[in-house]
Write a protein that holds these residues in place. Structure first.
Motif, PDB file in Angstrom:
ATOM      1  N   VAL A 141       0.843  -1.201   0.000  1.00 26.40           N
ATOM      2  CA  VAL A 141       0.000   0.000   0.000  1.00 26.40           C
ATOM      3  C   VAL A 141       0.875   1.247   0.000  1.00 26.40           C
ATOM      4  O   VAL A 141       0.657   2.189  -0.772  1.00 26.40           O
ATOM      5  N   GLY A 148      -9.854   1.144   2.928  1.00 28.55           N
ATOM      6  CA  GLY A 148     -10.253   2.171   3.877  1.00 28.55           C
ATOM      7  C   GLY A 148     -11.439   2.964   3.408  1.00 28.55           C
ATOM      8  O   GLY A 148     -12.189   2.548   2.532  1.00 28.55           O
ATOM      9  N   ASN A 203     -10.968  13.678   3.288  1.00 20.17           N
ATOM     10  CA  ASN A 203      -9.708  13.740   4.026  1.00 20.17           C
ATOM     11  C   ASN A 203      -8.802  12.539   3.772  1.00 20.17           C
ATOM     12  O   ASN A 203      -7.810  12.363   4.460  1.00 20.17           O
ATOM     13  N   SER A 257      -3.980  11.227   5.267  1.00 15.79           N
ATOM     14  CA  SER A 257      -3.428  10.164   6.095  1.00 15.79           C
ATOM     15  C   SER A 257      -2.312   9.414   5.374  1.00 15.79           C
ATOM     16  O   SER A 257      -1.624   8.621   5.996  1.00 15.79           O
ATOM     17  N   TYR A 258      -2.144   9.645   4.075  1.00 11.09           N
ATOM     18  CA  TYR A 258      -1.107   8.899   3.358  1.00 11.09           C
ATOM     19  C   TYR A 258       0.113   9.724   3.007  1.00 11.09           C
ATOM     20  O   TYR A 258       1.197   9.193   2.798  1.00 11.09           O
TER      21      TYR A 258
END
Lengths: 386, 432
Positions: free
Chosen positions: A17, A285, A290, A294-295
């Motif tokens: 990922v 996910g 947003n 987070s990545y």
């Protein structure tokens, strides 16, 4: 043995990922030296494209719906690549060689994109189209003497402001017509993307360890994507040109390589890969405005650790981070070494949670960069300093 | 060429500034009007921007609805005079210090009679000192971890003994035979899940069970593979999972659980932050079959709850759903109105606060009553998520459960209570 294998598989899938998300950034940041803080938001666009494709295919049902995901992968690549090219041609191009300005500008773009998907409605699209058309037309049909006047740049600003105000009025009037125009398409809420049946559940098992379909699929997808990127950069004409421009822009220009087009294509491919990553993340996910945030930090972490501009470094770094996270975070060290002393045991237990494994990963990266400040495989060219 | 860029930038800033001021001036309501003898101004303080906006805007909507209902039926009656409720709405912007600042503004500049606001425990903790210093008046609508009892705050959400504790009892009653008294705790890494899990762990211990694992994910994180590995290690053949995750991590958890074969048939999962709206966002195919504990479910089906649901849908559209936090937010406006009418004043805050205790109301969830510890009694319900995005109610506590603010399972607060009708300096936390 079982334990090591299953942890390795988990680590590989976390790493895959990370790798998917970081590959596009490795190309944009590594090859072009552009710090693209909107990378995460390109992933978000890819995820939203997946959502749209899913909703188009849902009523068809049956085999057509089962295969929607493949089409979503392609569509999300194309749409985000076009987005990237447009962005490069209108904004990034003007900021080459100025990393700080690029950083701020792309951060601004990320905020705009987040708010855009939250509030986009038919009324808003009409308003933006009106603004763009009007602004363009006003510039185009400006009388020549005015165009050459000393206050031309101010005038242009005023004209765009006028176009913007007209656009705002159009938005509010069309929105007041009815819900059809004013209803946001996506809204601020998270959306529900369902993987097709063949991706849900497990794909058999090896030595008693179940293989979750999604995880295996993402590992395969990232491997294929890396192979495609490597092939493109080393074997195709445009790939060779991209590498030439990376190494020496002036010389490539002199030799007749269209550096402008090379920049657009590189940025487009980097963005397109972000779109594919976004499409893959919908399997794991949530899909919401947003999503990107987070990545983005993990992506930069991978690239800094791997060495800027080096694909091999990106691969190794992401796999390493994935495996560290899975082995520490799941506490399998405690099982692998059951008779470690109590004092050490309590330390290991303390770090055996998801939150603390992140702390450990950061400590590891900081320590690593003390010894190799330019990452595992430092770039030998000049593009980064330029 | 280079000189024109700063100018353009300036123009851009100017344009943004204009935009910001234009949006900032919205909201509010003009005072007076109609057949009213006067008006009472109240404050609404929720995050209308930032990460919490998705949840908190629904509370603002439902509070506006309650105010409109009260005004439409004649307003607040004090000494045979009717008062219209007007409100000032402020944006807490998902930023906790902003909540404190805006509270100050609502109290000092707008001179409101009461403030309805907050969602996260962090925002409440930021606001609390302001209301205590100014001896003012706040209503807080969300289920939370308890362990707090302020003279100046009224809490209309559940405390752990009205949500988490009955849920754990229910899980053991139904599944302990099959899986043993063992639980695995998963939560977001901030104050509510950590405090709630401390309580749950103590409760599990006193019920003779074991907490086999406890894991926290940073807010917004979506990688749960290590947790899945640990759960499978502890519970190879199924077991009880208690989930206190908030926000996006829930989507990741349920999607990856399903992929890894952690299904509700083998692993009963109880969530404390999943309501009707969250089912819609995660997708019923992933949460279907899991359990949730609340005081109100949209599918309750009593006449009072149907009236509430229909009123909300009529006002905001038929694609909307109601949930437990919204019901709490709706109740607190009516509770305040009843207290003001009982006290015969809205300006003497001490009198209103005294009158508040003992107020009873037929809420959408059923009868509720304000207790001397500033919390309300609530009926506890446990529901199972269904494919249509609603919950099927499997169990309820029949009668309202009285609130216990200082948790009796946690050693530090065992034996303590809160009673603001007592005339003693430590009424907020005294030894029983």
């Amino acid at each position: 043995m079982d334990l090591i294998f299953s942890q390795l598989l988990d680590g590989l899938s976390i790493g895959a990922v990370l790798l998917l998300a970081a590959t596009g950034l490795a190309i944009v940041f590594g090859l072009m030296g552009v710090i693209n803080l909107a990378h995460g938001e390109f992933m978000m666009i890819g995820a939203y494209v997946t959502f749209v494709v899913q909703n188009i295919f849902r009523p068809l049902g049956g085999f057509a719906f089962e295969s929607y995901y493949i089409i979503a992968l392609i569509a999300s690549f194309l749409v985000t690549a076009i987005f990237g090219v447009v962005l490069e041609k209108t904004l990034i191009r003007r900021l080459y060689g100025r990393p700080l300005e690029t950083l701020l500008a792309t951060w601004g773009i990320s905020l705009i994109l987040i708010q855009f998907v939250r509030s986009v409605s038919l009324a808003m699209v009409i308003g933006i189209a009106v603004t763009a058309l009007l602004g363009w037309a006003l510039q185009k049909f400006l009388p020549l003497p005015l165009k050459q006047a000393s206050f031309a740049s101010y005038l242009k600003g005023v004209l765009w402001t006028v176009a913007g105000i007209v656009g705002l009025i159009v938005i509010s009037t069309t929105a007041s017509i009815g819900r059809f125009f004013s209803n946001p398409w996506f809204g601020p809420r998270n959306l529900d993307v369902t993987p097709p049946k063949w991706l849900q559940g497990t794909w058999g098992s090896i030595a008693g360890i179940e293989l979750p379909g999604i995880r295996i699929f993402i590992i395969i997808l990232s491997a294929l994507l890396i192979a495609a990127v490597v092939w493109f950069l080393t074997k195709s004409v445009w790939g060779v040109r991209i590498r030439a421009v990376t190494q020496n822009r002036e010389m490539s220009n002199c030799l007749g390589i269209p550096t402008d087009s090379v920049d657009s294509i590189t940025f487009g491919i980097g963005s397109g890969l972000a779109g594919v990553a976004g499409c893959a993340i919908t399997l794991l996910g949530s899909v919401g405005p947003n999503l990107g945030g987070s990545y983005i930090v993990s992506c930069f972490m991978v690239i800094v650790l791997g060495g800027v501009g080096n694909l091999l470094g990106t691969i190794i770094a992401s796999m390493m981070l994935g495996i560290i996270q899975s082995i520490i975070g799941s506490g399998s060290l405690l099982i692998a070494f059951p008779d470690m002393p109590n004092s050490l045991r309590s330390v290991v237990e303390f770090f055996a949670t998801t939150s603390m494994s992140y702390v450990l990963v950061f400590i590891f990266i900081i320590a690593f960069l003390q010894f190799k400040p330019t990452g595992m495989f430092p770039q030998k060219g000049r593009s980064v300093e330029a | 060429m280079t000189s024109s860029i700063p100018k353009r930038l300036l123009a851009g800033f100017a344009a943004t500034a204009v935009g910001v001021t234009m949006t900032a001036c919205g909201g509010g309501d003009s005072a007076g009007g109609g057949d009213f003898d006067g008006s009472i101004k109240v404050g609404i303080l929720h995050s209308l921007s930032g990460t919490m906006a998705i949840s908190e805007t629904t509370l603002k909507e439902v509070e506006e609805m309650a105010i409109k209902e009260i005004n439409d039926s004649g307003g607040v009656t004090i000494d045979d005079k009717s008062y219209k409720i007007t409100y000032v709405s402020e944006d807490g912007a998902s930023d906790w210090p902003t909540f404190a600042e805006k509270s100050q503004k609502l109290i000092d500049a707008d001179k409101v009679a009461v403030v309805f606001g907050g969602w996260t425990s962090a925002s409440r903790k930021a606001m609390l000192p302001v209301y205590e210093a100014k001896d003012h008046f706040l209503f807080y609508p969300i289920q939370y971890e308890g362990q707090e009892c302020s003279k100046n705050i009224f809490y209309t959400g559940a405390v752990p003994n009205q949500q988490a504790e009955p849920a754990v009892d229910w899980l053991f009653d139904n599944f302990a035979e099959k899986y043993g008294k063992k639980v695995y705790l998963v939560g977001s890494d901030y104050v509510y899940p950590r405090t709630a899990n401390t309580i749950i762990k103590e409760q599990v211990k006193s019920l003779g069970g074991v907490t086999v694992g406890e894991d926290y994910i940073p807010l917004g994180n979506t990688e749960v593979a290590p947790i899945i590995a640990k759960i499978k290690k502890e519970f190879p053949d199924g077991g009880i999972i208690i989930n206190t995750l908030n926000g996006d991590s829930n989507v990741a958890l349920f999607k990856q659980f399903k992929a890894a074969g952690i299904t509700p048939e083998k692993y009963p999962i109880m969530s404390f932050s999943i309501a009707e709206e969250e089912i819609r966002q995660i997708g019923p195919e992933f949460v279907g079959g899991t359990y949730a504990a609340w005081n109100y479910f949209m599918s309750l089906g009593t006449p009072a709850s149907n009236t509430f649901n229909e009123a909300f849908i009529e006002m905001y559209g038929d694609d909307r759903v109601t949930n437990d936090p919204m019901e709490s937010a709706y109740n607190m406006v009516y509770l305040w109105k009843a207290a003001v009418e009982k006290a015969g004043t809205y300006e003497d805050l001490d009198a209103v606060r005294d009158a508040m205790i003992g107020i009873k109301m037929d809420a959408p969830q059923g009868p509720i009553e304000m207790y001397p510890n500033h919390h309300i009694s609530q009926t506890v319900r446990i529901g199972e998520a269904k494919d249509d995005g609603q919950f099927e109610i499997l169990w309820d506590s029949k009668t309202p459960v009285a609130p216990i603010t200082w948790n009796q399972y946690v050693p530090e607060t065992k034996g303590y209570a809160c009673d603001w009708t007592l005339d003693r300096p430590d009424a907020g936390k005294y030894k029983m």
